[in-house]
Design a protein around this motif. Structure first.
Motif, PDB file in Angstrom:
ATOM      1  N   ASN A 119      -3.563   4.354   1.456  1.00 46.18           N
ATOM      2  CA  ASN A 119      -4.988   4.678   1.569  1.00 46.18           C
ATOM      3  C   ASN A 119      -5.914   3.319   2.017  1.00 46.18           C
ATOM      4  O   ASN A 119      -7.093   3.288   1.904  1.00 46.18           O
ATOM      5  CB  ASN A 119      -5.351   4.902   0.062  1.00 46.18           C
ATOM      6  CG  ASN A 119      -5.375   3.728  -1.078  1.00 46.18           C
ATOM      7  OD1 ASN A 119      -4.957   2.837  -0.564  1.00 46.18           O
ATOM      8  ND2 ASN A 119      -6.008   4.298  -1.964  1.00 46.18           N
ATOM      9  N   ASP A 176       0.483   4.163  -1.240  1.00 46.88           N
ATOM     10  CA  ASP A 176       0.066   5.382  -0.681  1.00 46.88           C
ATOM     11  C   ASP A 176      -0.814   5.534   0.385  1.00 46.88           C
ATOM     12  O   ASP A 176      -1.231   6.679   0.760  1.00 46.88           O
ATOM     13  CB  ASP A 176      -0.836   6.051  -2.133  1.00 46.88           C
ATOM     14  CG  ASP A 176      -2.007   5.241  -2.193  1.00 46.88           C
ATOM     15  OD1 ASP A 176      -2.053   4.279  -1.695  1.00 46.88           O
ATOM     16  OD2 ASP A 176      -3.005   5.626  -2.989  1.00 46.88           O
ATOM     17  N   ASP A 231       0.869  -1.166  -0.084  1.00 44.92           N
ATOM     18  CA  ASP A 231      -0.121   0.295  -0.185  1.00 44.92           C
ATOM     19  C   ASP A 231       1.180   1.328  -0.059  1.00 44.92           C
ATOM     20  O   ASP A 231       1.149   1.858   1.057  1.00 44.92           O
ATOM     21  CB  ASP A 231      -1.023  -0.135   1.272  1.00 44.92           C
ATOM     22  CG  ASP A 231      -1.987   0.989   1.351  1.00 44.92           C
ATOM     23  OD1 ASP A 231      -2.179   1.795   0.168  1.00 44.92           O
ATOM     24  OD2 ASP A 231      -2.398   1.149   2.249  1.00 44.92           O
ATOM     25  N   ASP A 290      -1.710   2.258  -6.560  1.00 48.65           N
ATOM     26  CA  ASP A 290      -0.210   1.689  -6.354  1.00 48.65           C
ATOM     27  C   ASP A 290       0.286   0.721  -7.320  1.00 48.65           C
ATOM     28  O   ASP A 290       1.568   0.875  -7.401  1.00 48.65           O
ATOM     29  CB  ASP A 290      -0.290   0.419  -5.055  1.00 48.65           C
ATOM     30  CG  ASP A 290      -1.182   0.895  -3.767  1.00 48.65           C
ATOM     31  OD1 ASP A 290      -0.619   1.939  -3.284  1.00 48.65           O
ATOM     32  OD2 ASP A 290      -2.114   0.384  -3.610  1.00 48.65           O
ATOM     33  N   ALA A 328      -5.733   0.138   0.785  1.00 42.40           N
ATOM     34  CA  ALA A 328      -6.149  -0.612  -0.251  1.00 42.40           C
ATOM     35  C   ALA A 328      -4.925  -1.067  -1.222  1.00 42.40           C
ATOM     36  O   ALA A 328      -3.930  -0.057  -1.491  1.00 42.40           O
ATOM     37  CB  ALA A 328      -7.387  -0.428  -1.097  1.00 42.40           C
ATOM     38  N   ILE A 329      -4.672  -2.123  -1.850  1.00 44.99           N
ATOM     39  CA  ILE A 329      -3.711  -2.259  -2.742  1.00 44.99           C
ATOM     40  C   ILE A 329      -4.762  -2.139  -4.136  1.00 44.99           C
ATOM     41  O   ILE A 329      -5.537  -2.901  -4.442  1.00 44.99           O
ATOM     42  CB  ILE A 329      -3.102  -3.661  -2.857  1.00 44.99           C
ATOM     43  CG1 ILE A 329      -2.841  -4.170  -1.467  1.00 44.99           C
ATOM     44  CG2 ILE A 329      -1.897  -3.870  -3.901  1.00 44.99           C
ATOM     45  CD1 ILE A 329      -1.415  -3.169  -0.968  1.00 44.99           C
ATOM     46  N   ASP A 330      -4.338  -1.166  -4.827  1.00 48.36           N
ATOM     47  CA  ASP A 330      -5.048  -0.610  -6.029  1.00 48.36           C
ATOM     48  C   ASP A 330      -4.419  -0.098  -7.170  1.00 48.36           C
ATOM     49  O   ASP A 330      -3.305  -0.161  -7.146  1.00 48.36           O
ATOM     50  CB  ASP A 330      -6.392   0.035  -5.412  1.00 48.36           C
ATOM     51  CG  ASP A 330      -6.038   1.286  -4.806  1.00 48.36           C
ATOM     52  OD1 ASP A 330      -4.522   1.932  -5.009  1.00 48.36           O
ATOM     53  OD2 ASP A 330      -6.568   2.130  -4.059  1.00 48.36           O
TER      54      ASP A 330
END
Ligand SMILES: [Ca+2]
Ligand SMILES: [Ca+2]
Ligand SMILES: [Ca+2]
Ligand SMILES: [Ca+2]
Length: 270
Positions: A221, A219, A217, A228, A223-225
């Motif tokens: 936030n 940034d 993660d 990232d 979540a891994i999204d």
């Protein structure tokens, strides 16, 4: 003597003496973790003043200082250790050596090592600027080169649940003072990172991360999204030493292995 699986979080091991080996800690087990620990002023007659390793160990976010032994004053790594990781750790003023290593496959990275260590990566040798070394205060002064100089994914996991929130998969959330383990100390900017862990047992308190940070993660936030993923792709290649948060496998290169790790962790942080 430590054997089998053991975790030492937020401990001080100080002023011990051994006639032969391993005055502070002897880690002979299959899985020993030291995190947010201070190992100081220990003295052995033969090898391993601070820590003697003959098994597997992760020394993370520790201060190993002013220990003495004829060989391996700070840490002595024996002939047949299984897996040795030393990360986010300060090794300073140990004699005769910060680390003596009969097993060069050990991974030493993101550390402060007085005098340097040839196989250490992403590490520095400069004075970490403790608040009061003479009186054993190993907190970091403002402007210390150890501030924001570690790697978040090398913080030990919270196996002992230091913050009592029932989550033992998160990164260790507290430092030796009980403050946030990862805080933005202002030493880095523009890397897309919410905050970077300091090297050592104490975090210089700037703006702390207030969520449970999970590996990948970048940034912060929760979540891994796609954010990232974009961070990882934009940092592809040899990581520049102060912008390496996308290096999930922590081998100094941002490549397909980090991408696979990120995709495998896709979704909300647990
Ligand atoms: Ca920091
Ligand atoms: Ca926890
Ligand atoms: Ca994210
Ligand atoms: Ca990598």
């Amino acid at each position: 003597m430590v054997s089998a699986t053991a975790q030492f979080l937020n401990n001080r091991v100080t002023g011990n003496k051994a006639g032969l080996d391993g005055a502070g800690i002897v880690a002979g087990g299959t899985s020993v973790t030291l995190a947010n620990c201070i190992v100081s002023g220990n003295s052995a007659g033969r090898v391993g003043g601070g820590i003697m390793v003959s098994g597997s160990i992760h020394v993370g976010n520790c201060v190993v200082i002013s220990n003495h032994a004829p060989i391996g004053g700070g840490i002595r790594i024996g002939i047949s250790p299984k897996h040795v990781v030393i990360s986010n750790t300060i090794l300073y003023d140990n004699a005769a050596q910060q680390v003596s290593d009969a097993h060069l496959s050990s991974q030493v990275s993101y550390c402060v090592i007085g005098g340097g260590l040839p196989w250490a990566t992403n590490s520095i040798t400069t004075d970490p600027l403790f608040v009061d070394t003479a009186n054993g205060d190993y907190r970091l002064q403002p402007g210390s080169p150890a501030i924001d100089r570690g790697h978040n994914w090398l913080v030990a996991t919270d196996d002992l649940d230091l913050d009592n929130d029932g989550n033992t998969d998160e990164l260790t959330p507290l430092d030796l003072d009980g403050n946030a383990r990862i805080a933005n100390g202002g030493a880095r900017s523009g890397c897309g990172a919410p905050a970077i862990v300091d090297i050592g047992a104490y975090e210089f308190q700037g703006v702390p991360i207030t969520i449970d940070l999970c590996i990948g993660d970048t940034d912060g936030n929760g979540a891994i999204d796609v954010f990232d993923l974009l961070e990882l792709l934009s940092a592809w290649g040899l990581c520049v030493d102060d912008c390496c948060l996308a290096d999930l496998v922590v081998d100094g290169v941002i490549d397909v292995f980090d991408l696979l790790d990120l995709l495998a962790a896709w979704g909300a942080c647990e």
